[in-house]
Design a protein around this motif. Structure first.
Motif, PDB file in Angstrom:
ATOM      1  N   VAL A   7      13.525  19.207  18.507  1.00  0.00           N
ATOM      2  CA  VAL A   7      14.505  19.714  17.547  1.00  0.00           C
ATOM      3  C   VAL A   7      14.634  18.706  16.410  1.00  0.00           C
ATOM      4  CG1 VAL A   7      15.810  21.065  19.231  1.00  0.00           C
ATOM      5  CG2 VAL A   7      16.457  18.691  18.783  1.00  0.00           C
ATOM      6  N   ALA A   8      15.033  19.203  15.249  1.00  0.00           N
ATOM      7  CA  ALA A   8      15.299  18.316  14.119  1.00  0.00           C
ATOM      8  C   ALA A   8      16.619  17.604  14.368  1.00  0.00           C
ATOM      9  CB  ALA A   8      15.352  19.126  12.825  1.00  0.00           C
ATOM     10  N   GLY A   9      16.696  16.349  14.017  1.00  0.00           N
ATOM     11  CA  GLY A   9      17.912  15.581  14.202  1.00  0.00           C
ATOM     12  C   GLY A   9      17.838  14.703  15.432  1.00  0.00           C
ATOM     13  N   ASP A  10      18.991  14.313  15.922  1.00  0.00           N
ATOM     14  CA  ASP A  10      19.009  13.391  17.062  1.00  0.00           C
ATOM     15  C   ASP A  10      19.814  13.909  18.246  1.00  0.00           C
ATOM     16  OD1 ASP A  10      21.524  13.177  16.034  1.00  0.00           O
ATOM     17  OD2 ASP A  10      21.475  11.023  15.727  1.00  0.00           O
ATOM     18  N   THR A  11      20.130  15.210  18.254  1.00  0.00           N
ATOM     19  CA  THR A  11      20.925  15.794  19.329  1.00  0.00           C
ATOM     20  C   THR A  11      20.266  17.060  19.859  1.00  0.00           C
ATOM     21  OG1 THR A  11      22.943  15.006  18.269  1.00  0.00           O
ATOM     22  CG2 THR A  11      23.197  16.697  19.937  1.00  0.00           C
ATOM     23  N   CYS A  12      20.137  17.170  21.177  1.00  0.00           N
ATOM     24  CA  CYS A  12      19.671  18.398  21.820  1.00  0.00           C
ATOM     25  C   CYS A  12      20.884  19.105  22.412  1.00  0.00           C
ATOM     26  CB  CYS A  12      18.697  18.084  22.947  1.00  0.00           C
ATOM     27  SG  CYS A  12      17.121  17.418  22.422  1.00  0.00           S
ATOM     28  N   LYS A  13      21.145  20.314  21.969  1.00  0.00           N
ATOM     29  CA  LYS A  13      22.249  21.112  22.505  1.00  0.00           C
ATOM     30  C   LYS A  13      21.651  22.272  23.287  1.00  0.00           C
ATOM     31  CE  LYS A  13      26.381  22.987  22.815  1.00  0.00           C
ATOM     32  NZ  LYS A  13      27.392  22.491  23.712  1.00  0.00           N
ATOM     33  N   LEU A  14      21.968  22.355  24.586  1.00  0.00           N
ATOM     34  CA  LEU A  14      21.479  23.441  25.424  1.00  0.00           C
ATOM     35  C   LEU A  14      22.323  24.686  25.186  1.00  0.00           C
ATOM     36  CD1 LEU A  14      19.560  24.394  27.634  1.00  0.00           C
ATOM     37  CD2 LEU A  14      21.212  23.557  29.322  1.00  0.00           C
ATOM     38  N   CYS A  15      21.654  25.778  24.815  1.00  0.00           N
ATOM     39  CA  CYS A  15      22.341  27.036  24.536  1.00  0.00           C
ATOM     40  C   CYS A  15      22.301  27.940  25.767  1.00  0.00           C
ATOM     41  CB  CYS A  15      21.680  27.733  23.343  1.00  0.00           C
ATOM     42  SG  CYS A  15      21.814  26.779  21.817  1.00  0.00           S
ATOM     43  N   PRO A  16      23.139  28.997  25.796  1.00  0.00           N
ATOM     44  CA  PRO A  16      23.197  29.885  26.962  1.00  0.00           C
ATOM     45  C   PRO A  16      21.871  30.548  27.348  1.00  0.00           C
ATOM     46  CG  PRO A  16      25.116  30.226  25.593  1.00  0.00           C
ATOM     47  CD  PRO A  16      24.194  29.306  24.834  1.00  0.00           C
ATOM     48  N   ASN A  17      20.932  30.681  26.411  1.00  0.00           N
ATOM     49  CA  ASN A  17      19.648  31.299  26.736  1.00  0.00           C
ATOM     50  C   ASN A  17      18.637  30.300  27.297  1.00  0.00           C
ATOM     51  OD1 ASN A  17      19.004  29.879  24.419  1.00  0.00           O
ATOM     52  ND2 ASN A  17      18.064  31.608  23.364  1.00  0.00           N
ATOM     53  N   GLY A  18      19.054  29.048  27.499  1.00  0.00           N
ATOM     54  CA  GLY A  18      18.167  28.035  28.075  1.00  0.00           C
ATOM     55  C   GLY A  18      17.341  27.275  27.065  1.00  0.00           C
ATOM     56  N   LYS A  19      17.484  27.588  25.794  1.00  0.00           N
ATOM     57  CA  LYS A  19      16.752  26.890  24.727  1.00  0.00           C
ATOM     58  C   LYS A  19      17.637  25.818  24.115  1.00  0.00           C
ATOM     59  CE  LYS A  19      13.256  29.836  24.737  1.00  0.00           C
ATOM     60  NZ  LYS A  19      11.921  29.541  25.062  1.00  0.00           N
ATOM     61  N   TYR A  20      16.994  24.832  23.501  1.00  0.00           N
ATOM     62  CA  TYR A  20      17.722  23.756  22.838  1.00  0.00           C
ATOM     63  C   TYR A  20      17.705  23.948  21.335  1.00  0.00           C
ATOM     64  CZ  TYR A  20      17.854  21.130  27.186  1.00  0.00           C
ATOM     65  OH  TYR A  20      18.110  20.721  28.470  1.00  0.00           O
ATOM     66  N   VAL A  21      18.795  23.559  20.691  1.00  0.00           N
ATOM     67  CA  VAL A  21      18.876  23.516  19.233  1.00  0.00           C
ATOM     68  C   VAL A  21      19.266  22.104  18.825  1.00  0.00           C
ATOM     69  CG1 VAL A  21      19.438  25.966  18.966  1.00  0.00           C
ATOM     70  CG2 VAL A  21      21.287  24.287  19.140  1.00  0.00           C
ATOM     71  N   GLY A  22      18.933  21.731  17.612  1.00  0.00           N
ATOM     72  CA  GLY A  22      19.238  20.396  17.115  1.00  0.00           C
ATOM     73  C   GLY A  22      20.563  20.351  16.412  1.00  0.00           C
ATOM     74  N   GLY A  23      21.629  20.299  17.139  1.00  0.00           N
ATOM     75  CA  GLY A  23      22.956  20.256  16.555  1.00  0.00           C
ATOM     76  C   GLY A  23      24.003  20.181  17.642  1.00  0.00           C
ATOM     77  N   LYS A  24      25.242  20.390  17.259  1.00  0.00           N
ATOM     78  CA  LYS A  24      26.342  20.282  18.220  1.00  0.00           C
ATOM     79  C   LYS A  24      26.851  21.633  18.700  1.00  0.00           C
ATOM     80  CE  LYS A  24      27.635  15.830  16.566  1.00  0.00           C
ATOM     81  NZ  LYS A  24      28.532  14.857  16.154  1.00  0.00           N
ATOM     82  N   THR A  25      26.440  22.711  18.027  1.00  0.00           N
ATOM     83  CA  THR A  25      26.898  24.039  18.425  1.00  0.00           C
ATOM     84  C   THR A  25      25.733  25.012  18.489  1.00  0.00           C
ATOM     85  OG1 THR A  25      27.321  24.729  16.147  1.00  0.00           O
ATOM     86  CG2 THR A  25      29.159  23.717  17.330  1.00  0.00           C
ATOM     87  N   CYS A  26      25.894  26.027  19.319  1.00  0.00           N
ATOM     88  CA  CYS A  26      24.919  27.117  19.429  1.00  0.00           C
ATOM     89  C   CYS A  26      25.528  28.354  18.782  1.00  0.00           C
ATOM     90  CB  CYS A  26      24.613  27.413  20.896  1.00  0.00           C
ATOM     91  SG  CYS A  26      23.822  26.086  21.792  1.00  0.00           S
ATOM     92  N   ASN A  27      24.912  28.842  17.730  1.00  0.00           N
ATOM     93  CA  ASN A  27      25.395  30.055  17.076  1.00  0.00           C
ATOM     94  C   ASN A  27      24.498  31.221  17.473  1.00  0.00           C
ATOM     95  OD1 ASN A  27      27.172  28.337  15.894  1.00  0.00           O
ATOM     96  ND2 ASN A  27      26.599  28.818  13.794  1.00  0.00           N
ATOM     97  N   LEU A  28      25.093  32.281  17.995  1.00  0.00           N
ATOM     98  CA  LEU A  28      24.363  33.460  18.435  1.00  0.00           C
ATOM     99  C   LEU A  28      23.945  34.309  17.241  1.00  0.00           C
ATOM    100  CD1 LEU A  28      23.373  35.230  20.785  1.00  0.00           C
ATOM    101  CD2 LEU A  28      25.641  36.310  20.789  1.00  0.00           C
ATOM    102  N   ASN A  29      22.671  34.683  17.209  1.00  0.00           N
ATOM    103  CA  ASN A  29      22.130  35.539  16.152  1.00  0.00           C
ATOM    104  C   ASN A  29      22.050  36.978  16.649  1.00  0.00           C
ATOM    105  OD1 ASN A  29      21.573  33.414  14.207  1.00  0.00           O
ATOM    106  ND2 ASN A  29      20.036  32.745  15.676  1.00  0.00           N
ATOM    107  N   PRO A  30      21.918  37.964  15.746  1.00  0.00           N
ATOM    108  CA  PRO A  30      21.871  39.373  16.155  1.00  0.00           C
ATOM    109  C   PRO A  30      20.752  39.717  17.142  1.00  0.00           C
ATOM    110  CG  PRO A  30      22.277  39.225  13.807  1.00  0.00           C
ATOM    111  CD  PRO A  30      21.980  37.829  14.284  1.00  0.00           C
ATOM    112  N   ASP A  31      19.659  38.958  17.141  1.00  0.00           N
ATOM    113  CA  ASP A  31      18.548  39.247  18.059  1.00  0.00           C
ATOM    114  C   ASP A  31      18.702  38.562  19.419  1.00  0.00           C
ATOM    115  OD1 ASP A  31      18.034  36.603  17.407  1.00  0.00           O
ATOM    116  OD2 ASP A  31      15.913  36.935  16.943  1.00  0.00           O
ATOM    117  N   GLY A  32      19.808  37.848  19.629  1.00  0.00           N
ATOM    118  CA  GLY A  32      20.035  37.166  20.898  1.00  0.00           C
ATOM    119  C   GLY A  32      19.569  35.726  20.927  1.00  0.00           C
ATOM    120  N   SER A  33      18.931  35.262  19.869  1.00  0.00           N
ATOM    121  CA  SER A  33      18.509  33.863  19.792  1.00  0.00           C
ATOM    122  C   SER A  33      19.681  33.009  19.310  1.00  0.00           C
ATOM    123  CB  SER A  33      17.314  33.699  18.853  1.00  0.00           C
ATOM    124  OG  SER A  33      17.695  33.989  17.513  1.00  0.00           O
ATOM    125  N   TYR A  34      19.525  31.705  19.431  1.00  0.00           N
ATOM    126  CA  TYR A  34      20.563  30.772  18.992  1.00  0.00           C
ATOM    127  C   TYR A  34      19.989  29.809  17.967  1.00  0.00           C
ATOM    128  CZ  TYR A  34      23.561  32.301  22.793  1.00  0.00           C
ATOM    129  OH  TYR A  34      24.348  33.048  23.627  1.00  0.00           O
TER     130      TYR A  34
END
Length: 102
Positions: free
Chosen positions: A30-57
């Motif tokens: 992920v870009a940045g220095d933080t791995c945030k685990l989202c409900p779908n099991g994927k990681y995003v580079g930030g502090k929050t997981c925002n749900l998109n219309p297709d179910g991705s974060y």
């Protein structure tokens, strides 16, 4: 010649800092220095997981790209593999995926 080497070293450090990436526990990057685990099991580079219309974060409000994926932020860049990233350029990671950097 010494001043050229010094400037080259300083610019290399600067560009390495702007292209910071983090490897997450599942081996993804992920870009940045933080791995945030989202409900779908994927990681995003930030502090929050925002749900998109297709179910991705995404780490931030996702914007729809031409290939149907979502990336956070307003700046979207097309990478050589056809994926889109948030940022002004694509950076290839050791696992073959791209992250966006400014």
């Amino acid at each position: 010649m010494k001043i050229f080497k010094f400037l080259l070293a300083v610019s290399t450090v600067f560009f390495m800092q702007t292209a910071m990436a983090k490897m997450c526990p599942d081996g993804s990057y992920v870009a940045g220095d933080t791995c945030k685990l989202c409900p779908n099991g994927k990681y995003v580079g930030g502090k929050t997981c925002n749900l998109n219309p297709d179910g991705s974060y995404t780490a931030g409000k996702g914007k729809l790209t031409p290939n149907g994926s979502y990336v956070p932020g307003n700046k979207r860049t097309l990478c050589p593999d056809g994926s889109y990233v948030a940022g002004s350029r694509c950076k290839l990671m050791p696992n073959g995926t791209y992250i966006g950097v400014n």
